[in-house]
Design an enzyme around this catalytic site. Structure first.
Site, PDB file in Angstrom:
ATOM      1  N   ARG A  60       1.025  -1.142  -0.159  1.00  0.00           N
ATOM      2  CA  ARG A  60      -0.088   0.046  -0.029  1.00  0.00           C
ATOM      3  C   ARG A  60       0.908   1.374  -0.132  1.00  0.00           C
ATOM      4  NH1 ARG A  60      -3.276   2.066   4.867  1.00  0.00           N
ATOM      5  NH2 ARG A  60      -4.322   3.691   4.089  1.00  0.00           N
ATOM      6  N   HIS A  64       0.677   4.284  -2.992  1.00  0.00           N
ATOM      7  CA  HIS A  64       0.479   5.696  -2.373  1.00  0.00           C
ATOM      8  C   HIS A  64       1.389   6.641  -2.783  1.00  0.00           C
ATOM      9  CE1 HIS A  64      -3.159   5.065   0.709  1.00  0.00           C
ATOM     10  NE2 HIS A  64      -3.237   4.203  -0.586  1.00  0.00           N
ATOM     11  N   ASN A  92      -2.720   7.914   4.910  1.00  0.00           N
ATOM     12  CA  ASN A  92      -1.194   7.161   5.298  1.00  0.00           C
ATOM     13  C   ASN A  92      -1.060   7.001   6.694  1.00  0.00           C
ATOM     14  OD1 ASN A  92      -0.666   6.992   2.548  1.00  0.00           O
ATOM     15  ND2 ASN A  92       0.157   8.962   2.567  1.00  0.00           N
ATOM     16  N   HIS A 189      -6.131  -5.638  -2.583  1.00  0.00           N
ATOM     17  CA  HIS A 189      -7.025  -5.474  -1.552  1.00  0.00           C
ATOM     18  C   HIS A 189      -7.377  -6.854  -0.923  1.00  0.00           C
ATOM     19  CE1 HIS A 189      -8.618  -1.332  -2.865  1.00  0.00           C
ATOM     20  NE2 HIS A 189      -7.512  -1.077  -2.306  1.00  0.00           N
TER      21      HIS A 189
END
Length: 317
Positions: A60, A64, A92, A189
């Site tokens: 992740r 990001h 975050n 996910h």
């Protein structure tokens, strides 16, 4: 997400690469730092052996990072003075494995000082996180530079879990990513944990007509309400992304088909013919998913706009 890690055989995916930023190459460190990937892999493996949640947060973190200014390690910079950095922005705040990248950087600097960027280390670590979780292995293009700018305000451009499929497609297209790459990348996910705030609007008081989002299975919404009661303000309240949330598998797509996706954005993939067909394809073929995911990761992680090779991932030189 606190269940045993499944370690399976992985596929090695190699695809042709076209630079989308500063020139990257597969052999960048063959001479200057030949053991860099092994060094990073060991740090990630050791951290994962102590905390099974590490792979999901590293993956992740890489997403990001790449979606803001390209894959330039800007998410790794700490807030300083009056500037609030990306890592301290709401999307975050739950990322907890910065120490893994910092440890990998120290280990690399000990043998190859001022050669390998933090952005490259994060790209290696994200790939290793997937492999450790039973997903595919791919060759990571190398040579990213680290950025010197990190602003929390810019995280507002990250895709939202409330997006519909059109909004998702537009967001990914801005990064040069196709609908197929969008659906493949959302397969990430399958790993990790979702906080109540990311899906609570779907499970109660959805709108004036429906108490619950009609695209979610009512019984599943009831389970989620139990995990996220109205008066529970615990910042870490939430649920695992899927029942095998430390294993990189196809369960996330199967949950979408069963109307049990946590995020409205993921469930919305069924509302457009092309993305719906891809959800079916990936739900029924692990090989198709792994191959598409690896190709999409190579493309996404090749976005780069950095300027330097940081000595310390937390600060500009």
């Amino acid at each position: 997400m606190y269940i045993s890690m499944a370690f399976g055989a992985t596929m090695l995916i190699i695809v042709s690469y076209v630079s989308m930023g500063s020139a990257l190459s597969m052999n960048r460190y063959d001479v200057s730092c030949p053991n860099v990937e092994a060094i990073v892999a060991k740090v990630v493996r050791d951290a994962t052996s102590r905390d099974k949640t590490v792979p999901a947060t590293l993956l992740r973190m890489h997403f990001h990072d790449c979606f803001i200014r390209g894959c330039d390690g800007s998410i790794l910079l700490e807030s300083r003075g009056g500037n609030k950095a990306e890592r301290d922005a709401p999307p975050n705040k739950s990322l907890h494995a910065f120490y893994v990248i910092e440890a990998a950087k120290r280990a690399v600097e000990a043998v190859c000082p001022a050669v390998v960027s933090c952005a490259d280390i994060l790209a290696f670590a994200a790939r290793d996180a997937v492999v450790l979780s039973g997903g595919p292995r791919w060759e990571v293009p190398k040579g990213r530079k680290d950025g010197r700018t990190s602003k929390a305000s810019e995280t507002s451009t990250l895709p939202s879990p409330l997006f519909n499929v059109s909004q998702l497609e537009k967001s990914f297209a801005l990064r040069g990513l196709s609908p197929q790459e969008l659906v493949a990348l959302l397969g990430a996910h399958t790993l990790g944990f979702a906080h109540c705030s990311t899906f609570e609007k779907r499970i109660r008081n959805f709108n004036s007509t429906h108490y619950v989002d009609p695209t979610i299975r009512p019984s599943f919404a009831g389970v989620l309400r139990g995990a996220c009661p109205l008066k529970n303000k615990a910042p870490n309240a939430g649920v695992a992304m899927d029942p095998s949330s430390t294993t990189f598998d196809t369960n996330h797509y199967k949950l979408i088909l069963n109307r049990q996706a946590l995020f409205a954005s993921d469930q919305s993939l069924l509302t457009a013919p092309q993305t719906k067909a891809l959800v079916y394809k990936f739900a029924t073929s692990k090989r198709a998913f792994h191959t598409a995911f690896a190709k999409a990761m190579i493309k996404m992680s090749s976005l780069n706009g950095g300027q330097e090779i940081r000595k310390d991932c937390r600060f500009v030189n």
